[in-house]
Every structure is written in C-alpha cells, then in structure tokens.
Design a protein around this motif. Structure first.
Motif, PDB file in Angstrom:
ATOM      1  N   ASP A 110      -2.958  -3.129  -2.742  1.00 52.73           N
ATOM      2  CA  ASP A 110      -3.768  -2.071  -3.326  1.00 52.73           C
ATOM      3  C   ASP A 110      -3.663  -2.192  -4.847  1.00 52.73           C
ATOM      4  O   ASP A 110      -2.629  -2.634  -5.372  1.00 52.73           O
ATOM      5  N   ILE A 111      -4.709  -1.806  -5.569  1.00 55.96           N
ATOM      6  CA  ILE A 111      -4.653  -1.894  -7.031  1.00 55.96           C
ATOM      7  C   ILE A 111      -3.841  -0.751  -7.614  1.00 55.96           C
ATOM      8  O   ILE A 111      -2.977  -0.955  -8.472  1.00 55.96           O
ATOM      9  N   LYS A 123       4.443   2.944 -10.390  1.00 54.83           N
ATOM     10  CA  LYS A 123       5.165   2.138 -11.377  1.00 54.83           C
ATOM     11  C   LYS A 123       4.287   1.041 -11.964  1.00 54.83           C
ATOM     12  O   LYS A 123       3.816   1.152 -13.082  1.00 54.83           O
ATOM     13  N   PHE A 124       4.023  -0.049 -11.222  1.00 55.54           N
ATOM     14  CA  PHE A 124       3.158  -1.131 -11.683  1.00 55.54           C
ATOM     15  C   PHE A 124       1.951  -1.235 -10.758  1.00 55.54           C
ATOM     16  O   PHE A 124       2.063  -1.016  -9.554  1.00 55.54           O
ATOM     17  N   ASP A 125       0.794  -1.609 -11.333  1.00 58.68           N
ATOM     18  CA  ASP A 125      -0.394  -1.708 -10.483  1.00 58.68           C
ATOM     19  C   ASP A 125      -0.425  -3.042  -9.737  1.00 58.68           C
ATOM     20  O   ASP A 125       0.421  -3.915  -9.929  1.00 58.68           O
ATOM     21  N   GLY A 126      -1.425  -3.180  -8.853  1.00 62.16           N
ATOM     22  CA  GLY A 126      -1.528  -4.375  -8.033  1.00 62.16           C
ATOM     23  C   GLY A 126      -1.746  -5.638  -8.840  1.00 62.16           C
ATOM     24  O   GLY A 126      -1.327  -6.727  -8.436  1.00 62.16           O
ATOM     25  N   GLY A 172       5.802  -3.815   5.252  1.00 60.77           N
ATOM     26  CA  GLY A 172       5.493  -2.980   4.100  1.00 60.77           C
ATOM     27  C   GLY A 172       6.512  -3.193   2.993  1.00 60.77           C
ATOM     28  O   GLY A 172       7.414  -4.025   3.111  1.00 60.77           O
ATOM     29  N   VAL A 173       6.356  -2.437   1.922  1.00 63.21           N
ATOM     30  CA  VAL A 173       7.256  -2.529   0.768  1.00 63.21           C
ATOM     31  C   VAL A 173       8.273  -1.408   0.836  1.00 63.21           C
ATOM     32  O   VAL A 173       7.922  -0.246   1.072  1.00 63.21           O
ATOM     33  N   THR A 174       9.525  -1.734   0.628  1.00 64.47           N
ATOM     34  CA  THR A 174      10.584  -0.726   0.688  1.00 64.47           C
ATOM     35  C   THR A 174      10.807  -0.029  -0.650  1.00 64.47           C
ATOM     36  O   THR A 174      11.255   1.103  -0.695  1.00 64.47           O
ATOM     37  N   ASP A 175      10.487  -0.719  -1.746  1.00 64.72           N
ATOM     38  CA  ASP A 175      10.700  -0.159  -3.084  1.00 64.72           C
ATOM     39  C   ASP A 175       9.610  -0.710  -4.002  1.00 64.72           C
ATOM     40  O   ASP A 175       9.573  -1.910  -4.283  1.00 64.72           O
ATOM     41  N   PHE A 176       8.718   0.164  -4.476  1.00 64.49           N
ATOM     42  CA  PHE A 176       7.601  -0.287  -5.309  1.00 64.49           C
ATOM     43  C   PHE A 176       8.028  -0.694  -6.715  1.00 64.49           C
ATOM     44  O   PHE A 176       7.207  -1.174  -7.496  1.00 64.49           O
ATOM     45  N   ASN A 177       9.300  -0.516  -7.039  1.00 66.61           N
ATOM     46  CA  ASN A 177       9.818  -1.034  -8.302  1.00 66.61           C
ATOM     47  C   ASN A 177      10.248  -2.490  -8.169  1.00 66.61           C
ATOM     48  O   ASN A 177      10.414  -3.193  -9.167  1.00 66.61           O
ATOM     49  N   HIS A 178      10.452  -2.941  -6.929  1.00 59.62           N
ATOM     50  CA  HIS A 178      10.988  -4.287  -6.698  1.00 59.62           C
ATOM     51  C   HIS A 178      10.219  -4.980  -5.570  1.00 59.62           C
ATOM     52  O   HIS A 178      10.806  -5.417  -4.575  1.00 59.62           O
ATOM     53  N   GLU A 185       0.856  -1.192   0.000  1.00 61.76           N
ATOM     54  CA  GLU A 185       0.000   0.000   0.000  1.00 61.76           C
ATOM     55  C   GLU A 185       0.888   1.236   0.000  1.00 61.76           C
ATOM     56  O   GLU A 185       1.756   1.384   0.864  1.00 61.76           O
ATOM     57  N   ASP A 186       0.697   2.141  -0.999  1.00 60.48           N
ATOM     58  CA  ASP A 186       1.570   3.301  -1.116  1.00 60.48           C
ATOM     59  C   ASP A 186       1.059   4.523  -0.358  1.00 60.48           C
ATOM     60  O   ASP A 186       1.784   5.504  -0.206  1.00 60.48           O
ATOM     61  N   ASP A 187      -0.187   4.483   0.111  1.00 63.96           N
ATOM     62  CA  ASP A 187      -0.719   5.572   0.931  1.00 63.96           C
ATOM     63  C   ASP A 187      -0.151   5.394   2.346  1.00 63.96           C
ATOM     64  O   ASP A 187      -0.586   4.520   3.099  1.00 63.96           O
ATOM     65  N   THR A 188       0.812   6.234   2.694  1.00 64.50           N
ATOM     66  CA  THR A 188       1.526   6.078   3.958  1.00 64.50           C
ATOM     67  C   THR A 188       0.599   6.137   5.167  1.00 64.50           C
ATOM     68  O   THR A 188       0.724   5.335   6.103  1.00 64.50           O
ATOM     69  N   THR A 189      -0.349   7.065   5.150  1.00 67.07           N
ATOM     70  CA  THR A 189      -1.280   7.192   6.273  1.00 67.07           C
ATOM     71  C   THR A 189      -2.118   5.942   6.435  1.00 67.07           C
ATOM     72  O   THR A 189      -2.264   5.402   7.546  1.00 67.07           O
ATOM     73  N   LEU A 190      -2.664   5.447   5.315  1.00 69.70           N
ATOM     74  CA  LEU A 190      -3.498   4.243   5.366  1.00 69.70           C
ATOM     75  C   LEU A 190      -2.661   3.029   5.741  1.00 69.70           C
ATOM     76  O   LEU A 190      -3.113   2.169   6.516  1.00 69.70           O
TER      77      LEU A 190
END
Length: 228
Positions: free
Chosen positions: A52-53, A57-60, A30-36, A8-13
């Motif tokens: 999250d969809i 970079k790339f969707d869910g 959580g994910v440290t890098d949404f590219n990897h 999930e890229d929304d930090t608050t959520l």
C-alpha cells in the motif's frame, strides 16, 4: 506454493485480501512492525510483494526503494489515491504493476498470476545467454554486460528487452508488448509500458546501449543491431 508479503496497515482489508489469496493457495504474510518492514521481508523471502502507498511511519515508496536496493522480487502497489503521478512514481521505482483501490479481486488475482507466470517461468527456456550490440544478456540473472560495465534489470525490463530482441530490427507494437507483459491489456495503462521502456533505455544508456532501443511513434519499439 508462492509466498506473498502483503504490506497493508488496514487490518480489515489485509485479512480480506489474505483470505481471498489463501483460497487460491498462496501463502500470505503480513508485516509485524511497520517501522522495520525489511526485517519481515528478509526473513520471509517472498516471491511477490504487495505494498500500500499510505502506511504508518514511512510510505510504500520508501519500502519499495529499500526492497529494490536488495532484490528484484516482483512488486505490486495498492493505492486509494487516483493521482497519475503515483503510478508513474511506482513504475520509476521498479514496481511491476499498480492497482487502484477500490479494486475487483479478480483484477488483483489476474495481475498476480500473470506476474508470477512471467517472472518464474519464462527464464526456463533453453537459451539463457544472448548477445546484442557487443553485449551479453543473461536472462537468468537479468544482467546486461559489455566492456563498459554491467547493469541489472528488473524482471519487467528484462522481459521487455527479451521481447524486442526476439524480433530484432522489427517493430514490436505497444499492444503486443502489453499483452506479453500483462496478458490482458484491460488490466494495465498504456503509460505503464512507457515508463518501463524509458527506465530500460535509461539503464542501457549507462553502458552505451540506450540508443539501440528506438521509439517508432504511433507504432511501438524496435531493438536495432549495430554491426561489429
């Protein structure tokens, strides 16, 4: 303690969900890098993934495909979009459930608990191997094999097949399957079950068994036995 990977890229959520899940004794990453994303998935080895969809970079959907290429770990999609094709796409890619944003946290935790109980508990029964229509079903490995070949099922597909075979040659109602799969039909759409059964039948077609799962319109499904 179950390990959950929250993509999930929304930090608050993300922090809100993490705090709530942590209070239920889940170990949330959580994910440290949404590219990897797959690097985190491989290193964490989660028991369940929440995706999250809409992501950078790339969707869910992309990451679901990547995960499914390597693992049958349970996957729950989160989405703020309300188009029904998103839910259909999620199920077709092998997701176990779909949660619409904004959501009540009790609904999310109920879905997580139901999936974890189903996936990590039901295979502890004494009988792991079953035979059906000349095929061997390994519920521990989620494999169906016959002389034609072998197919690998997702947890949901394996569970549906198991429910149908436990009442072989008898109609299993849609309501019964939904309750068995998700434990409370209020938390899942009827279309989700349809997508899962269709996906199961399509896989069984690969080894000549799809025809033995029949739809009884307005009633449910039936697994029939071919005489050998």
């Amino acid at each position: 303690m179950f390990k959950l990977l929250l993509i999930e890229d929304d930090t608050t959520l993300y922090h809100e969900i993490k705090d709530r899940l942590s209070s239920w004794s889940y170990d949330v990453y959580g994910v440290t890098d949404f590219n990897h994303v797959m690097q985190d998935f491989t290193s964490i080895k989660p028991d369940l993934v929440i995706i999250d969809i809409q992501l950078p970079k790339f969707d869910g959907f992309h990451w679901c495909r990547m995960i499914r290429a390597h693992s049958n770990v349970p996957i729950i999609f989160l989405s703020s979009r309300d188009h029904p094709t998103d839910m259909v796409m999620s199920m077709q890619l092998g997701a176990d459930d779909f949660v619409q944003k904004p959501f009540h946290f009790d609904v999310l935790i109920a879905k997580i608990q139901a999936i974890l109980r189903r996936v990590y508990n039901y295979n502890t029964e004494e009988t792991v191997l079953k035979t059906w229509c000349g095929a061997t079903i390994d519920y521990e490995k989620n494999l169906v094999s016959n002389e034609t070949g072998s197919i690998e099922l997702t947890k949901n597909e394996s569970f549906i097949l198991k429910q149908l075979l436990e009442q072989k040659n008898k109609i299993v109602s849609r309501e019964s399957l939904i309750k068995s799969l998700w434990e409370d039909e209020r938390f899942v759409s009827d279309n989700t079950l349809t997508v899962n059964v269709n996906r199961l039948r399509k896989k069984l077609d690969e080894i000549g068994l799809g025809q033995f799962i029949e739809t009884k319109v307005g009633q449910g499904y039936i697994a029939v036995e071919e005489a050998f």
